[in-house]
Write an enzyme that holds these catalytic residues in place. Structure first.
Site, PDB file in Angstrom:
ATOM      1  N   ASP A 174       0.814  -1.231   0.000  1.00 45.06           N
ATOM      2  CA  ASP A 174       0.000   0.000   0.000  1.00 45.06           C
ATOM      3  C   ASP A 174       0.840   1.271   0.000  1.00 45.06           C
ATOM      4  O   ASP A 174       0.431   2.312   0.530  1.00 45.06           O
ATOM      5  CB  ASP A 174      -0.955   0.016   1.215  1.00 45.06           C
ATOM      6  CG  ASP A 174      -1.859  -1.199   1.231  1.00 45.06           C
ATOM      7  OD1 ASP A 174      -2.179  -1.696   0.145  1.00 45.06           O
ATOM      8  OD2 ASP A 174      -2.232  -1.633   2.331  1.00 45.06           O
TER       9      ASP A 174
ATOM     10  N   LYS B 104       1.821   2.139  -5.148  1.00 41.37           N
ATOM     11  CA  LYS B 104       2.345   1.583  -6.404  1.00 41.37           C
ATOM     12  C   LYS B 104       1.419   1.893  -7.579  1.00 41.37           C
ATOM     13  O   LYS B 104       1.874   2.289  -8.652  1.00 41.37           O
ATOM     14  CB  LYS B 104       2.530   0.056  -6.270  1.00 41.37           C
ATOM     15  CG  LYS B 104       3.533  -0.341  -5.179  1.00 41.37           C
ATOM     16  CD  LYS B 104       3.578  -1.838  -4.967  1.00 41.37           C
ATOM     17  CE  LYS B 104       2.352  -2.433  -4.351  1.00 41.37           C
ATOM     18  NZ  LYS B 104       2.104  -2.055  -2.948  1.00 41.37           N
TER      19      LYS B 104
ATOM     20  N   GLY C 140      -4.543  -4.258  -3.799  1.00 39.16           N
ATOM     21  CA  GLY C 140      -5.515  -3.216  -4.138  1.00 39.16           C
ATOM     22  C   GLY C 140      -4.711  -1.989  -4.510  1.00 39.16           C
ATOM     23  O   GLY C 140      -4.086  -1.376  -3.646  1.00 39.16           O
ATOM     24  N   HIS C 141      -4.658  -1.667  -5.787  1.00 42.07           N
ATOM     25  CA  HIS C 141      -3.832  -0.556  -6.267  1.00 42.07           C
ATOM     26  C   HIS C 141      -4.744   0.589  -6.701  1.00 42.07           C
ATOM     27  O   HIS C 141      -5.546   0.443  -7.620  1.00 42.07           O
ATOM     28  CB  HIS C 141      -2.942  -1.018  -7.425  1.00 42.07           C
ATOM     29  CG  HIS C 141      -1.923  -2.032  -6.993  1.00 42.07           C
ATOM     30  ND1 HIS C 141      -0.989  -2.570  -7.839  1.00 42.07           N
ATOM     31  CD2 HIS C 141      -1.686  -2.589  -5.781  1.00 42.07           C
ATOM     32  CE1 HIS C 141      -0.229  -3.418  -7.155  1.00 42.07           C
ATOM     33  NE2 HIS C 141      -0.642  -3.455  -5.916  1.00 42.07           N
TER      34      HIS C 141
ATOM     35  N   GLN D 159       2.002  -6.101  -3.153  1.00 44.68           N
ATOM     36  CA  GLN D 159       2.425  -6.205  -1.758  1.00 44.68           C
ATOM     37  C   GLN D 159       3.703  -5.372  -1.558  1.00 44.68           C
ATOM     38  O   GLN D 159       3.880  -4.394  -2.240  1.00 44.68           O
ATOM     39  CB  GLN D 159       2.631  -7.668  -1.330  1.00 44.68           C
ATOM     40  CG  GLN D 159       1.330  -8.460  -1.208  1.00 44.68           C
ATOM     41  CD  GLN D 159       0.757  -8.904  -2.541  1.00 44.68           C
ATOM     42  OE1 GLN D 159       1.418  -9.584  -3.298  1.00 44.68           O
ATOM     43  NE2 GLN D 159      -0.468  -8.537  -2.830  1.00 44.68           N
TER      44      GLN D 159
HETATM   45  P1  GDP Z   1      -0.715   0.341  -3.551  1.00 38.08           P
HETATM   46  O1  GDP Z   1      -1.308  -0.943  -3.085  1.00 38.08           O
HETATM   47  O2  GDP Z   1       0.747   0.406  -3.314  1.00 38.08           O
HETATM   48  O3  GDP Z   1      -1.074   0.682  -4.971  1.00 38.08           O
HETATM   49  O4  GDP Z   1      -1.354   1.487  -2.623  1.00 38.08           O
HETATM   50  P2  GDP Z   1      -2.916   1.626  -2.204  1.00 38.08           P
HETATM   51  O5  GDP Z   1      -3.678   2.102  -3.375  1.00 38.08           O
HETATM   52  O6  GDP Z   1      -3.386   0.393  -1.534  1.00 38.08           O
HETATM   53  O7  GDP Z   1      -2.810   2.702  -1.053  1.00 38.08           O
HETATM   54  C1  GDP Z   1      -2.268   3.961  -1.273  1.00 38.08           C
HETATM   55  C2  GDP Z   1      -3.337   4.998  -0.899  1.00 38.08           C
HETATM   56  O8  GDP Z   1      -2.740   6.258  -0.768  1.00 38.08           O
HETATM   57  C3  GDP Z   1      -4.403   5.153  -1.966  1.00 38.08           C
HETATM   58  O9  GDP Z   1      -5.614   5.493  -1.346  1.00 38.08           O
HETATM   59  C4  GDP Z   1      -3.884   6.328  -2.807  1.00 38.08           C
HETATM   60  O10 GDP Z   1      -4.928   7.031  -3.466  1.00 38.08           O
HETATM   61  C5  GDP Z   1      -3.273   7.172  -1.731  1.00 38.08           C
HETATM   62  N1  GDP Z   1      -2.127   8.002  -2.137  1.00 38.08           N
HETATM   63  C6  GDP Z   1      -1.125   7.723  -3.005  1.00 38.08           C
HETATM   64  N2  GDP Z   1      -0.194   8.707  -3.007  1.00 38.08           N
HETATM   65  C7  GDP Z   1      -0.632   9.615  -2.117  1.00 38.08           C
HETATM   66  C8  GDP Z   1      -0.116  10.864  -1.650  1.00 38.08           C
HETATM   67  O11 GDP Z   1       0.956  11.323  -2.028  1.00 38.08           O
HETATM   68  N3  GDP Z   1      -0.853  11.531  -0.710  1.00 38.08           N
HETATM   69  C9  GDP Z   1      -2.045  11.066  -0.227  1.00 38.08           C
HETATM   70  N4  GDP Z   1      -2.677  11.780   0.683  1.00 38.08           N
HETATM   71  N5  GDP Z   1      -2.558   9.891  -0.650  1.00 38.08           N
HETATM   72  C10 GDP Z   1      -1.855   9.184  -1.571  1.00 38.08           C
HETATM   73  P1  IMO Z   2      -0.871  -4.193  -2.251  1.00 39.71           P
HETATM   74  O1  IMO Z   2      -0.417  -4.768  -3.566  1.00 39.71           O
HETATM   75  C1  IMO Z   2      -0.966  -4.576   2.103  1.00 39.71           C
HETATM   76  C2  IMO Z   2      -1.014  -8.652   3.743  1.00 39.71           C
HETATM   77  C3  IMO Z   2      -2.272  -9.107   4.444  1.00 39.71           C
HETATM   78  C4  IMO Z   2      -1.695 -10.101   5.431  1.00 39.71           C
HETATM   79  C5  IMO Z   2      -0.550 -10.733   4.636  1.00 39.71           C
HETATM   80  C6  IMO Z   2      -0.925 -12.054   3.980  1.00 39.71           C
HETATM   81  O2  IMO Z   2      -2.179  -3.486  -2.326  1.00 39.71           O
HETATM   82  O3  IMO Z   2       0.218  -3.405  -1.606  1.00 39.71           O
HETATM   83  P2  IMO Z   2      -2.455 -12.769   1.937  1.00 39.71           P
HETATM   84  O4  IMO Z   2      -3.876 -12.415   1.609  1.00 39.71           O
HETATM   85  O5  IMO Z   2      -1.479 -12.395   0.903  1.00 39.71           O
HETATM   86  O6  IMO Z   2      -2.321 -14.196   2.359  1.00 39.71           O
HETATM   87  O7  IMO Z   2      -2.140 -11.909   3.272  1.00 39.71           O
HETATM   88  O8  IMO Z   2      -0.196  -9.797   3.637  1.00 39.71           O
HETATM   89  N1  IMO Z   2      -1.230  -8.149   2.350  1.00 39.71           N
HETATM   90  C7  IMO Z   2      -1.173  -6.853   2.012  1.00 39.71           C
HETATM   91  N2  IMO Z   2      -0.995  -5.751   2.769  1.00 39.71           N
HETATM   92  N3  IMO Z   2      -1.066  -4.475   0.752  1.00 39.71           N
HETATM   93  C8  IMO Z   2      -1.218  -5.562  -0.012  1.00 39.71           C
HETATM   94  O9  IMO Z   2      -1.176  -5.506  -1.361  1.00 39.71           O
HETATM   95  C9  IMO Z   2      -1.320  -6.833   0.618  1.00 39.71           C
HETATM   96  N4  IMO Z   2      -1.489  -8.088   0.169  1.00 39.71           N
HETATM   97  C10 IMO Z   2      -1.425  -8.883   1.241  1.00 39.71           C
HETATM   98  O10 IMO Z   2      -2.926  -8.037   5.079  1.00 39.71           O
HETATM   99  O11 IMO Z   2      -1.108  -9.413   6.510  1.00 39.71           O
HETATM  100 MG    MG Z   3      -2.863  -1.619  -1.805  1.00 37.37          MG
END
Ligand code: GDP
Ligand code: IMO
Ligand code: MG
Length: 427
Positions: free
Chosen positions: A13, A16, A40-41, A222
């Site tokens: 998270d 990416k 979840g991207h 991840q």
């Molecule tokens: P990923 O899994 O690495 O793609 O990241 P996620 O989408 O799960 O979580 C990142 C969260 O931070 C999302 O809700 C993005 O919209 C948000 N986000 C990304 N960059 C920034 C930033 O620079 N500032 C803020 N406030 N939110 C951001």
């Molecule tokens: P993105 O790509 C954050 C965490 C889960 C749990 C552990 C194992 O959005 O960054 P799993 O379902 O893979 O067996 O869970 O890994 N986890 C993540 N945490 N971002 C993710 O993906 C994750 N994918 C799995 O919360 O602790």
């Molecule tokens: Mg994510």
């Protein structure tokens, strides 16, 4: 041409999705190499937010080819929903998306097994996303998996049935109560849907693209601290989330890898169980969670929040061969007068280290912090890297110095446009 890799350096998270979408116009191909619907991207642009789980984050760029590599485990039902949610955006998804015949399939019973194993673990549970990831990779490594290519075989239903019987035996042995209900019918509908997609030997495709001079961006899921080998085992996911995973997850030789772009928040979060030395399980963590909207993009769970951990970051950079650091979510820290950053750990015997102990799931480490001065300014006026406040630039300098890798991108908001770059990333 070479393959650049973009991956998370923390516990996932990091942002990416946002940055892959931002960088995609510089690449001809975006390719996911591991994970599955646990990811979840999030992408934000034109006032809209999109969350992708299995589809690469280059999908909104019509000129970009998107590849789902052999290293993934795919849930067909989630996949169909994702594709359908993209309808109405005037994208030619079917044309621009290629799926590896060697990617593995998550069966409905993999998800039930995931829940069964977590239930059995009780308070030692991993905090899995319950998307069937662990059991599907178990089937792969146990040589009992179903692959995307199998759905083209007239024998598919028999292959499925054999694995299903096996899963039922395990669930019976575990004495786990479950109901499959209509999940199988929905699964077979989704399989029929996937049959219409481009199913191909994507390792040939990526290598042909390289020969043709295409630029490829490999998108990690991840984060490095969730890697099955180098993460905080057993509180990890079940795939290779590090740069080496891009080679096995796409069929790319190591000598084809170019830049390794490592993404990291300006603080830290983790969702699920496991060690998190800099966690702020208090009002500071709650403030970070509220301002940063730190709730899971896949499960909606609260993310645990804390400060940046430099020993962990250096470790992740070492394992990945990170060449550039991309730092995210600075705007979340706008109102903090002080920003602690962990430089070392104190071990239970009183010694000080800047290395992660191999068993830091069991070893209590105490973070030692350096306190950085906050900038206490809104960043909405910032248009270039040089516009960033002096204290923020000092924070970046400190990280660069301690990690030894240049910071080439700073993200200051969730939108595509809220991004400033310098150095190698500046075109
Ligand atoms: P990923 O899994 O690495 O793609 O990241 P996620 O989408 O799960 O979580 C990142 C969260 O931070 C999302 O809700 C993005 O919209 C948000 N986000 C990304 N960059 C920034 C930033 O620079 N500032 C803020 N406030 N939110 C951001
Ligand atoms: P993105 O790509 C954050 C965490 C889960 C749990 C552990 C194992 O959005 O960054 P799993 O379902 O893979 O067996 O869970 O890994 N986890 C993540 N945490 N971002 C993710 O993906 C994750 N994918 C799995 O919360 O602790
Ligand atoms: Mg994510």
């Amino acid at each position: 041409m070479q393959v650049d890799i973009l991956l998370g350096l923390q516990w996932g998270d990091e942002g990416k999705g946002k940055i892959v979408d931002f960088l995609a116009p510089q690449y001809n191909v975006v390719a996911r190499f591991q994970g599955g619907p646990n990811a979840g991207h999030t992408l934000e642009f034109d006032g809209q937010k999109h969350v992708l789980h299995q589809i690469p984050s280059g999908i909104f760029r019509p000129e970009t080819k998107n590849i789902i590599g052999n290293g993934l485990v795919i849930d067909p039902v989630v996949f169909q929903k994702e594709i359908e949610s993209l309808e109405g955006f005037n994208l030619n998804v079917k044309q621009n998306l290629y799926i590896s015949k060697k990617a593995h399939i998550i069966l409905p019973t993999h998800k039930i097994l995931d829940a069964a194993y977590e239930t059995l673990k009780g308070d030692k549970k991993i905090g899995s996303t319950l998307r069937g990831i662990g059991p599907a990779y178990q089937s792969k490594a146990g040589r009992q998996g179903l692959r995307i290519g199998d759905i083209l075989s007239p024998n598919f239903a028999n292959k499925y049935q054999e694995i299903l019987e096996n899963h039922k035996r395990i669930l019976h042995f575990l004495e786990y109560d479950y109901e499959i209900g209509d999940a199988e019918a929905i699964f077979f509908d989704a399989i029929a849907f996937i049959r219409q997609m481009h199913l191909t030997d994507t390792e040939y495709l990526v290598n042909d693209c390289l020969k043709n001079g295409d630029k490829i961006l490999a998108e990690g899921a991840q984060g490095s601290l969730l890697d099955v080998d180098f993460g905080s085992y057993p509180f990890v996911t079940s795939s290779s989330t590090i740069s080496a995973g891009a080679c096995t997850g796409l069929g790319i030789a190591p000598n084809k890898i170019g830049e390794v772009l490592g993404i990291c928040k300006a603080y830290a979060t983790r969702v699920g169980s496991g060690p998190f030395p800099t966690e702020q399980d208090n009002e500071v963590g709650e403030k970070l969670r509220q301002i940063g909207r730190e709730f899971g993009a896949t499960t909606g769970r609260k993310r645990r929040c804390g400060w940046l951990d430099l020993p962990a970051l250096r470790y992740a950079c070492m394992i990945n061969g990170t060449t550039q650091l991309l730092l995210m979510k600075f705007d979340v820290l706008n109102t903090f007068a002080e920003i602690p950053v962990c430089t070392h750990y104190e071990l239970p015997d009183g010694s000080i280290t800047d290395r992660i102990p191999h068993d830091y799931t069991d070893t209590q480490v105490k973070p030692i912090y350096k306190i950085m001065k906050g900038w206490q300014k809104d960043l909405s006026h910032v248009r270039t890297f040089e516009d960033l406040p002096t204290e923020l630039l000092a924070y970046i300098d400190f990280i660069e110095e301690k990690v030894g890798i240049p910071v080439t991108l700073a993200s200051i908001g969730p939108d595509r446009t809220q991004t400033v770059v310098r150095g190698a990333l500046r075109k």
